[in-house]
Design a protein around this motif. Structure first.
Motif, mmCIF file in Angstrom:
data_model
loop_
_atom_site.group_PDB
_atom_site.id
_atom_site.type_symbol
_atom_site.label_atom_id
_atom_site.label_comp_id
_atom_site.label_asym_id
_atom_site.label_seq_id
_atom_site.Cartn_x
_atom_site.Cartn_y
_atom_site.Cartn_z
ATOM 1 N N VAL A 164 0.844 -1.195 0.000
ATOM 2 C CA VAL A 164 0.000 0.000 0.000
ATOM 3 C C VAL A 164 0.876 1.240 0.000
ATOM 4 N N ASN A 165 0.498 2.228 -0.791
ATOM 5 C CA ASN A 165 1.174 3.521 -0.769
ATOM 6 C C ASN A 165 0.598 4.323 0.400
ATOM 7 N N GLU A 166 1.197 4.157 1.574
ATOM 8 C CA GLU A 166 0.624 4.733 2.793
ATOM 9 C C GLU A 166 0.606 6.256 2.778
ATOM 10 N N SER A 167 1.455 6.871 1.965
ATOM 11 C CA SER A 167 1.462 8.335 1.898
ATOM 12 C C SER A 167 0.174 8.883 1.293
ATOM 13 N N LYS A 168 -0.582 8.019 0.597
ATOM 14 C CA LYS A 168 -1.833 8.464 -0.015
ATOM 15 C C LYS A 168 -3.043 8.233 0.882
ATOM 16 N N LEU A 169 -2.803 7.695 2.094
ATOM 17 C CA LEU A 169 -3.901 7.389 3.000
ATOM 18 C C LEU A 169 -3.848 8.257 4.251
ATOM 19 N N ASP A 170 -5.011 8.680 4.695
ATOM 20 C CA ASP A 170 -5.121 9.453 5.930
ATOM 21 C C ASP A 170 -4.849 8.544 7.131
ATOM 22 N N ASN A 171 -4.111 9.049 8.115
ATOM 23 C CA ASN A 171 -3.814 8.258 9.322
ATOM 24 C C ASN A 171 -4.285 8.946 10.601
ATOM 25 N N VAL A 172 -5.264 9.857 10.452
ATOM 26 C CA VAL A 172 -5.770 10.615 11.607
ATOM 27 C C VAL A 172 -7.148 10.118 12.034
ATOM 28 N N LEU A 173 -8.066 9.986 11.075
ATOM 29 C CA LEU A 173 -9.461 9.679 11.395
ATOM 30 C C LEU A 173 -9.615 8.358 12.156
ATOM 31 N N LEU A 174 -9.118 7.267 11.598
ATOM 32 C CA LEU A 174 -9.288 5.957 12.230
ATOM 33 C C LEU A 174 -8.503 5.857 13.531
#
Length: 498
Positions: free
Chosen positions: A137-147
């Motif tokens: 997964v390209n983690e830089s393209k995913l938000d890591n705040v909401l969840l």
């Protein structure tokens, strides 16, 4: 021959049985109704089933409406426009999106979806099926705040390591089989086995066999190698709380050049339904508020990477480049050693060079073949495997909740009606036996939820020692009463209400 079959080891995955009743509601109701002897009782039972469904649907109506209203604000397609029209502050939007996730996770739980754990992912990816490329997964393209914020406020056990970026829910276990010649795969494995033999001779096996332990670790508590006798044993009653599914792979088959033109069938357990929840990362110019909810079906465990969000384009792995380098060094050393001898053995040099060049070609063409297979699987997942997304997925979930709740209530009421008083344990066991004997299916029946609904409906009572008993069919229909849906149907038909 029989002894050989008995001793032959089989790779078996052990899974917990789920609470989902895998029988469609009309078949369940009609089968149970046909078990009732008197026609008058049968008619009362069918009426009761309809009233139970109408009442349970009404209980969830407001909750589902709230869920859909909240999602309309975070729909990736049109949510941004609605948020702009509402003119909400950032703090208010934060509270609303957490409310949406709370409703969503409650519906997931009611619909018997479970969050995939690290152990389950390790078991799933400990083998290969149709996808043979390392997908990340390209983690830089995913938000890591909401969840991350949601899980800080709501505790869950055994969350996966990626739970701050995306969540994978799964429900139901099935089996996928593929029959083909698998010629290129067999050739690749034969070359790989020959290369492994050369590495053992040159003692370079340990250097090249280091692999990532996280995604290819075999959990011995969940993956077992069993012979035929043990496979038959685990299907018996004593293992009723667990489900064992065999995994058949080319890697475990005896291969030779004779078997290249032979049809083979491989088998892999599947997750019947998978739902992925995530949000894309915000950019400097745009704050991302959309929440993606994607729904997939019949995903092979070993190919679970195809449902991952924001996948990177696969390429040659660092280990492939290391193999290239080591192969070149081994070839050069072998050739140089031969040239230093007074009489150079050109046959040996040609054999070594052919092996090295062949291995280069094997690695490259294997990558190209796997890349084509990956692109085909991704296309298939988009058109065949993806059921729905967004609002459509939520509608599926809401209906799933109602269907499961109705089936649980009907089965448990039927058992009490036929057998009389029962303890919680007896009721649980009898419901599971009924489903197994009448429908040939098995599940871990959620008796607590069913009894809670029956007591809420007022058609089941509990005596002083904790045993449950139901009222008569006619009395049960009187207690629930005529529902709104029945009044509407009677008005259409021009009949007077009772």
């Amino acid at each position: 021959m029989d002894e050989k079959k008995k001793k032959e080891k089989k790779e078996v995955i052990r899974l917990e049985r789920e609470s989902v009743i895998p029988i469609i509601k009309p078949r369940l109701i009609m089968t149970l109704a046909n078990l009732i002897e008197h026609s008058s009782d049968r008619a009362e039972f069918l009426k009761l089933c309809k009233r139970i469904e109408y009442t349970i649907r009404a209980w969830y109506l407001l909750q589902f409406e709230d869920l859909m209203q909240l999602y309309s604000l975070f729909d990736p397609v049109s949510g941004a426009q609605k948020l702009e029209q509402e003119k909400l502050s950032s703090r208010e939007i934060d509270a609303l999106e957490l409310n949406f996730l709370t409703y969503l996770f409650q519906v997931m739980e009611k619909s018997n979806f479970k969050i995939v754990t690290d152990d389950e992912i390790d078991v799933a990816l400990s083998g290969q099926y149709l996808l043979n490329l390392p997908i990340t997964v390209n983690e830089s393209k995913l938000d890591n705040v909401l969840l991350k914020k949601y899980f800080q406020e709501h505790h869950y056990d055994d969350l996966p390591y990626f739970s701050d970026k995306y969540v994978i829910f799964r429900r139901g276990i099935g089996v996928d089989r593929t029959t083909d010649y698998f010629i290129m795969e067999k050739v690749d494995m034969l070359i790989g086995r020959f290369w492994a033999y050369l590495l053992r001779i040159t003692r370079l096996e340990k250097l090249l066999s280091r692999r990532s332990k996280r995604h290819h670790k075999k959990d011995q508590n969940k993956v077992n190698e069993l012979n035929s006798e043990e496979v038959n044993k685990i299907k018996s009653e004593e293992y009723n709380d667990e489900l064992f599914v065999e995994r058949i792979r080319l890697e475990n088959m005896p291969l030779s050049f004779r078997s290249l033109l032979k049809n083979n069938t491989i088998q892999e357990p599947t997750f019947d339904r998978i739902i992925v929840v995530y949000r894309r990362a915000s950019t400097k110019s745009k704050a991302e508020r959309g929440i993606f909810v994607k729904h997939f079906k019949n995903i092979p465990m070993a190919d679970m990477e195809i449902v991952l969000p924001e996948k990177k384009n696969p390429g040659l792995t660092p280990m492939d480049w290391v193999k290239f380098l080591v192969s070149a060094v081994v070839g050069l050393v072998a050739v140089a050693s031969s040239l230093e001898r007074p009489t150079a053995d050109w046959g040996v040099m040609m054999a070594v060079l052919s092996t090295v060049v062949g291995y280069f070609a094997k690695t490259y063409f294997t990558f190209e073949q796997n890349l084509a297979a990956y692109q085909n699987l991704i296309t298939q997942s988009m058109y065949d495997k993806q059921l729905d997304s967004g609002k459509g997925t939520l509608l599926h979930l809401c209906d799933d909740v109602i269907q499961q709740e109705v089936k649980e209530v009907i089965v448990s009421f039927f058992i009490l009606m036929e057998q009389g008083k029962a303890t919680r344990e007896d009721l649980d066991r009898s419901c599971e036996e009924l489903i197994r004997e009448e429908f040939g299916e098995s599940c871990d029946f959620d008796v607590d939820d069913a009894v809670q609904k029956l007591e809420k409906l007022g058609i089941v009572t509990r005596d002083t020692i904790g045993r449950f008993q139901c009222v008569g069919l006619k009395r049960a229909n009187e207690i629930i009463g005529t529902t709104t849906e029945e009044l509407v149907l009677m008005a259409r038909q021009g009949a007077n209400p009772p």
